[in-house]
Design a protein around this motif. Structure first.
Motif, PDB file in Angstrom:
ATOM      1  N   GLY A 141      22.334  32.450  18.370  1.00 14.85           N
ATOM      2  CA  GLY A 141      23.036  33.576  17.766  1.00 14.85           C
ATOM      3  C   GLY A 141      22.982  33.500  16.258  1.00 14.85           C
ATOM      4  O   GLY A 141      22.608  32.470  15.694  1.00 14.85           O
ATOM      5  N   PRO A 142      23.349  34.580  15.599  1.00 17.94           N
ATOM      6  CA  PRO A 142      23.332  34.594  14.131  1.00 17.94           C
ATOM      7  C   PRO A 142      24.377  33.636  13.567  1.00 17.94           C
ATOM      8  O   PRO A 142      25.310  33.240  14.271  1.00 17.94           O
ATOM      9  N   SER A 143      24.221  33.249  12.291  1.00 19.54           N
ATOM     10  CA  SER A 143      25.196  32.338  11.712  1.00 19.54           C
ATOM     11  C   SER A 143      26.545  33.042  11.599  1.00 19.54           C
ATOM     12  O   SER A 143      26.614  34.247  11.395  1.00 19.54           O
ATOM     13  N   GLY A 144      27.595  32.273  11.784  1.00 14.81           N
ATOM     14  CA  GLY A 144      28.931  32.853  11.757  1.00 14.81           C
ATOM     15  C   GLY A 144      29.344  33.482  13.076  1.00 14.81           C
ATOM     16  O   GLY A 144      30.410  34.086  13.178  1.00 14.81           O
ATOM     17  N   SER A 145      28.516  33.295  14.119  1.00 11.40           N
ATOM     18  CA  SER A 145      28.857  33.926  15.388  1.00 11.40           C
ATOM     19  C   SER A 145      29.764  33.037  16.231  1.00 11.40           C
ATOM     20  O   SER A 145      30.186  33.423  17.304  1.00 11.40           O
ATOM     21  N   GLY A 146      30.056  31.828  15.742  1.00  8.88           N
ATOM     22  CA  GLY A 146      30.982  30.954  16.458  1.00  8.88           C
ATOM     23  C   GLY A 146      30.314  29.925  17.333  1.00  8.88           C
ATOM     24  O   GLY A 146      30.980  29.173  18.035  1.00  8.88           O
ATOM     25  N   LYS A 147      28.980  29.846  17.280  1.00  8.74           N
ATOM     26  CA  LYS A 147      28.304  28.955  18.236  1.00  8.74           C
ATOM     27  C   LYS A 147      28.576  27.482  17.967  1.00  8.74           C
ATOM     28  O   LYS A 147      28.828  26.722  18.892  1.00  8.74           O
ATOM     29  N   THR A 148      28.584  27.089  16.685  1.00  9.45           N
ATOM     30  CA  THR A 148      28.894  25.689  16.381  1.00  9.45           C
ATOM     31  C   THR A 148      30.353  25.366  16.706  1.00  9.45           C
ATOM     32  O   THR A 148      30.683  24.258  17.141  1.00  9.45           O
ATOM     33  N   THR A 149      31.219  26.364  16.531  1.00  9.61           N
ATOM     34  CA  THR A 149      32.642  26.153  16.812  1.00  9.61           C
ATOM     35  C   THR A 149      32.867  25.803  18.280  1.00  9.61           C
ATOM     36  O   THR A 149      33.794  25.056  18.610  1.00  9.61           O
ATOM     37  N   VAL A 150      32.034  26.344  19.169  1.00  6.61           N
ATOM     38  CA  VAL A 150      32.150  26.016  20.592  1.00  6.61           C
ATOM     39  C   VAL A 150      32.021  24.506  20.776  1.00  6.61           C
ATOM     40  O   VAL A 150      32.828  23.865  21.458  1.00  6.61           O
ATOM     41  N   LEU A 151      31.006  23.923  20.126  1.00  5.85           N
ATOM     42  CA  LEU A 151      30.801  22.483  20.258  1.00  5.85           C
ATOM     43  C   LEU A 151      31.920  21.700  19.578  1.00  5.85           C
ATOM     44  O   LEU A 151      32.424  20.718  20.112  1.00  5.85           O
ATOM     45  N   ARG A 152      32.306  22.156  18.386  1.00  6.59           N
ATOM     46  CA  ARG A 152      33.333  21.427  17.644  1.00  6.59           C
ATOM     47  C   ARG A 152      34.680  21.456  18.370  1.00  6.59           C
ATOM     48  O   ARG A 152      35.424  20.478  18.352  1.00  6.59           O
ATOM     49  N   ALA A 153      34.972  22.581  19.015  1.00  2.11           N
ATOM     50  CA  ALA A 153      36.218  22.673  19.778  1.00  2.11           C
ATOM     51  C   ALA A 153      36.159  21.733  20.981  1.00  2.11           C
ATOM     52  O   ALA A 153      37.133  21.047  21.303  1.00  2.11           O
ATOM     53  N   LEU A 154      34.990  21.666  21.610  1.00  2.00           N
ATOM     54  CA  LEU A 154      34.834  20.823  22.797  1.00  2.00           C
ATOM     55  C   LEU A 154      34.916  19.341  22.417  1.00  2.00           C
ATOM     56  O   LEU A 154      35.394  18.510  23.186  1.00  2.00           O
ATOM     57  N   MET A 155      34.459  19.003  21.196  1.00  2.00           N
ATOM     58  CA  MET A 155      34.521  17.613  20.726  1.00  2.00           C
ATOM     59  C   MET A 155      35.891  17.304  20.131  1.00  2.00           C
ATOM     60  O   MET A 155      36.130  16.200  19.661  1.00  2.00           O
ATOM     61  N   THR A 156      36.782  18.273  20.144  1.00  2.00           N
ATOM     62  CA  THR A 156      38.135  18.201  19.553  1.00  2.00           C
ATOM     63  C   THR A 156      38.107  17.956  18.050  1.00  2.00           C
ATOM     64  O   THR A 156      39.034  17.406  17.488  1.00  2.00           O
TER      65      THR A 156
END
Lengths: 247, 254
Positions: free
Chosen positions: B34-49
């Motif tokens: 997805g484009p930058s700022g679409s939240g894709k990295t946040t999915v991983l960061r949330a899962l890693m707490t």
């Protein structure tokens, strides 16, 4: 590499040259009789220097970590300490511990006061150095440690502080030289340090030029030794890191 | 294995995850694009707490990740619960984040000794095996500064695997690498997927790798999944207009 071309060796040679020049000056100008007195003064200066360094090096990281990670009471205590000792003069701190504390029933030896006051003074500056260095370690290091399930204190001890340590060594070199120079204040609370001895010899011999030139050379030699020590530490601590000298 | 149940994450007034629903099966390989700022990295960061979520629940292995059951409801989890849940998950970062003052081997041993409490010898052996697996047996005593980017990232993968997670997260792990070094890292990930029972989530810009390696592709836009499907189907016949535009732009660029 030729040992004498190593920059650290040059520092050692320069420091020894200072001491040798001071001794030669004393011998050549009839001050040889005063050398034992000067050496005793150097002994006091060095004692305050080492004692004060030890206090500062213990107090600074503790104050920095309390300010960074303590609960609000502990944080304010640390901030209070840092601001008080940075924001008032070292001389007043010495006087306060030496002349004011007895009014509250606490009387300390002059040497204890000197080591405590100067150590706490430099420790307050050092706390900000430590704090800055800890914050300069990239956030990614914390995140990697967290992803490996390390606790906050494990991360600090094993990952962050070893890297911060390298960053703060040059600033500590400055602070310890500041401490060395500040030791000349302790003559005002009755300690017979190098500066005090120099004044005494000056009054007895009236050889002002010679006496204070000798003392100047001795202080310079001592501070070069501090620089040398810090360079050695830096070299060792930065081993393997992609910054600073070493590898 | 993983279930994002209506998860919302905001940074100030910016909503990066907007009521996200995402289910991932055990052993599934999911590519997130997805484009930058679409939240894709946040999915991983949330899962890693690493990032706290503001709303919703993330379920891992049937348990809430950052919450605990209390009575009928859920409350924010304590440190002990978080540590237990985190031990199921490993993460590899875009910028490697190796510990620069430790050799490759020490990087991989650190958590084994400090977190799992393994004896040093056993940790050394396990770390050595993992470095061998990623093809770096001969580099185990090097410091990160003396390794190439691709080698550093392979050490980072070995380090994350050392704790034997069930779920591996890859956050743009090749974005900081030259194309040549990229291939060696992707090779290691491909091998991992083949040889191990691992659930994998990867945020990537490597469309070719996503198409060939992933079971499923999720296209993120504005904190939601705009389109998802089996990898080949997704790339061969994207349905949404937004997806088509994104894929066209990526293909043009690279």
């Amino acid at each position: 590499m030729n040992a004498l071309s190593h920059p650290h060796w040059r520092l050692l040679v320069a420091a020894l040259a200072c001491f040798a020049a001071a001794f030669a000056l004393a011998s050549a100008t009839g001050l040889a009789r005063s050398v034992p007195e000067l050496l005793r003064g150097i002994g006091v200066t060095a004692t305050v220097m080492f004692g004060g360094s030890a206090v500062a090096i213990v107090v600074a990281p503790v104050a920095a970590l309390c300010k960074l990670y303590g609960g609000s009471a502990i944080r304010w205590l640390a901030i209070g300490y840092i601001e008080t000792f940075r924001g008032t003069s070292a001389l007043v701190q010495l006087f306060w511990l030496f002349f004011v504390l007895p009014h509250f029933g606490i009387t300390l030896e002059p040497l204890t006061v000197a080591i405590a006051a100067l150590g706490l003074n430099i420790g307050a500056y050092g706390a900000e150095v430590v704090r800055g260095a800890v914050l300069a370690v990239p956030r990614g290091q914390w995140e990697a440690a967290s992803a490996l399930n390390m606790t906050q204190s494990q991360t600090l001890r094993r990952v962050v502080l070893p890297q911060a340590w390298v960053l703060m060594i040059p600033a500590w070199g400055n602070l310890l030289i500041e401490l060395l120079k500040a030791t000349s204040l302790v003559s005002l609370i009755t300690l017979a340090d190098l500066t005090f001895k120099a004044q005494q010899i000056n009054q007895n011999t009236l050889q002002t030029v010679e006496v204070f030139s000798i003392v100047l050379l001795v202080y310079l030699g001592l501070s070069l030794l501090i620089t040398l020590g810090m360079r050695q530490l830096e070299r060792r601590a930065s081993f393997g890191l992609a910054r600073g000298p070493g590898t | 294995m993983v279930h994002f149940d209506h998860v919302t994450k905001r940074y100030g007034s910016l909503t990066v995850l907007d009521g996200l629903d995402l289910r991932i099966a055990p052993n599934e390989k999911v590519a997130i694009i997805g484009p930058s700022g679409s939240g894709k990295t946040t999915v991983l960061r949330a899962l890693m707490t690493l990032d706290r979520i503001d709303d919703g629940v993330i379920w891992v292995d049937g348990e809430p990740l950052t919450h605990m059951r209390r009575g009928d409801g859920l409350v924010r989890a304590d440190g002990k619960h978080l540590r237990r849940m985190r031990s199921k998950i490993g993460m590899v970062f875009q910028h490697f984040n190796l510990f620069p003052h430790m050799t490759a081997l020490k990087n991989c041993m650190e958590a084994l000794v400090r977190v799992l409490g393994l004896p040093v010898e056993e940790a050394r052996q396990r770390a050595g095996e993992l470095l061998a697996m990623v093809g770096l047996a001969d580099k185990q005593d090097e410091y990160p500064a003396r390794l190439s980017g691709g080698q550093q990232q392979r050490v980072a993968i070995a380090r994350a695997l050392a704790l034997r997670p069930k779920i591996m997260l890859f956050d743009e792990v090749t974005s900081a690498l030259d194309p040549e070094l990229c291939a060696e890292v992707l090779g290691v990930i491909r091998e991992l997927g083949r040889a191990h029972q691992l659930t994998m989530l990867m945020v990537t810009h490597q469309m070719g790798f996503a198409r060939e390696f992933a079971d499923r592709v999720c296209f993120f836009d504005s904190g939601r999944i705009a389109e998802q499907g089996p990898a080949r189907e997704f790339f061969d016949a994207p349905r949404g207009e937004r997806t088509q535009r994104f894929l066209r732009a990526v293909m043009d660029a690279g």
